[in-house]
Motif scaffolding. Structure first.
Motif: not given
Length: 124
Positions: A14-19, A34-38, A42-47, A49-54
């Motif tokens: 996922a690229l981007g963050f709506g805010g 970090i955790i945020y909705p897109l 719901v996106v979870v990103k390990n700051v 390693t950069g790995k994301q999961w959804f």
């Protein structure tokens, strides 16, 4: 291509963050995620390693999000169309890291149109 079966599409990054969601960018208590909705995800990103999961389970835009003080649980709510109920989903964070598809439990469709906020008790 009549008769051709459409292939499943898997979200890879996922690229981007709506805010647009108030308090929608969360830092997990583990200090690594970090955790945020897109949209409805719901996106979870390990700051580190950069790995994301959804976390998939919502059928419309995620409108609110929170994490418990001990980091075990996430909760998210959504909006929906007028006349329909909007669910809250409770996510087990440890399970979600291993198998996101099995991590969420829909708590019920108690809210009309939009969940405004979710919170955990500070004591758990």
């Amino acid at each position: 291509m009549s008769g051709a079966k459409p292939r499943d599409v898997e979200l890879v990054t996922a690229l981007g963050f709506g805010g647009n969601v108030s308090h929608g960018l969360l830092s997990h208590p583990n200090g690594e995620d970090i955790i945020y909705p897109l949209g409805s995800t719901v996106v979870v990103k390990n700051v580190r390693t950069g790995k994301q999961w959804f976390l998939h389970g919502h059928t419309d835009k995620v409108t609110c999000l929170t994490v418990s003080a001990d980091g075990r649980w996430l909760a998210s709510g959504q909006s929906t169309h007028i006349g329909f109920k909007a669910p809250i989903i409770l996510w087990d964070f440890a399970v979600a890291k291993q198998s996101p598809a099995e991590a969420g439990t829909k708590l019920g469709d108690f809210h009309t149109q939009k969940v405004q906020g979710v919170a955990f008790s500070p004591s758990g």
